[in-house]
Design a protein around this motif. Structure first.
Motif, mmCIF file in Angstrom:
data_model
loop_
_atom_site.group_PDB
_atom_site.id
_atom_site.type_symbol
_atom_site.label_atom_id
_atom_site.label_comp_id
_atom_site.label_asym_id
_atom_site.label_seq_id
_atom_site.Cartn_x
_atom_site.Cartn_y
_atom_site.Cartn_z
ATOM 1 N N VAL A 22 7.200 6.217 1.234
ATOM 2 C CA VAL A 22 6.226 6.981 0.451
ATOM 3 C C VAL A 22 5.216 6.010 -0.169
ATOM 4 C CG1 VAL A 22 5.926 8.463 -1.570
ATOM 5 C CG2 VAL A 22 7.848 8.843 -0.027
ATOM 6 N N GLY A 23 3.957 6.313 0.015
ATOM 7 C CA GLY A 23 2.898 5.473 -0.528
ATOM 8 C C GLY A 23 2.665 4.194 0.262
ATOM 9 N N TRP A 24 3.298 4.078 1.405
ATOM 10 C CA TRP A 24 3.171 2.895 2.272
ATOM 11 C C TRP A 24 3.485 1.600 1.515
ATOM 12 C CZ3 TRP A 24 2.261 3.046 7.531
ATOM 13 C CH2 TRP A 24 1.957 4.303 8.050
ATOM 14 N N VAL A 28 10.358 -3.179 3.208
ATOM 15 C CA VAL A 28 11.203 -3.922 4.159
ATOM 16 C C VAL A 28 10.680 -5.354 4.307
ATOM 17 C CG1 VAL A 28 12.363 -3.780 6.390
ATOM 18 C CG2 VAL A 28 11.518 -1.711 5.334
ATOM 19 N N ILE A 29 10.480 -6.013 3.180
ATOM 20 C CA ILE A 29 10.046 -7.404 3.213
ATOM 21 C C ILE A 29 11.182 -8.350 2.818
ATOM 22 C CG2 ILE A 29 7.608 -6.941 2.855
ATOM 23 C CD1 ILE A 29 8.000 -7.485 -0.115
ATOM 24 N N ARG A 30 12.244 -7.787 2.273
ATOM 25 C CA ARG A 30 13.409 -8.598 1.897
ATOM 26 C C ARG A 30 14.499 -8.412 2.930
ATOM 27 N NH1 ARG A 30 14.785 -8.224 -4.301
ATOM 28 N NH2 ARG A 30 15.789 -10.141 -3.673
ATOM 29 N N MET A 58 8.084 -2.820 10.426
ATOM 30 C CA MET A 58 6.943 -3.343 9.681
ATOM 31 C C MET A 58 7.306 -3.293 8.193
ATOM 32 S SD MET A 58 4.941 -3.888 12.219
ATOM 33 C CE MET A 58 3.322 -4.135 11.542
ATOM 34 N N PRO A 59 6.564 -3.966 7.331
ATOM 35 C CA PRO A 59 6.920 -3.979 5.909
ATOM 36 C C PRO A 59 7.023 -2.596 5.266
ATOM 37 C CG PRO A 59 5.309 -5.683 6.356
ATOM 38 C CD PRO A 59 5.428 -4.854 7.612
#
Length: 68
Positions: A22-24, A28-30, A58-59
């Motif tokens: 939600v909200g882009w 998923v960067i950790r 993707m992040p």
């Protein structure tokens, strides 16, 4: 009740799915979060017969080409 638009109707079809946070937001960067996502996918592969032909994490979103 879930819409019919979000169900897989052809059990022998290939599907491209994509979903985002939600909200882009870049979630998923950790590595810990990525591993949670991958473990969930592995459980679906093992317990539900999910077959993944291609994927890209993707992040803020995920793309999958899969069979169910």
């Amino acid at each position: 009740m879930m819409s019919r638009n979000y169900k897989f109707h052809n059990p022998e079809g290939l599907y491209f799915i994509s979903f985002a946070v939600v909200g882009w937001l870049d979630v998923v960067i950790r590595n810990e979060y990525k591993e949670i996502l991958l473990e969930s996918i592995r459980l679906c592969q093992k317990n539900k017969g999910l077959e993944i032909h291609a994927w890209c994490i993707m992040p803020s979103h995920l793309h999958l080409v899969l069979e169910v």
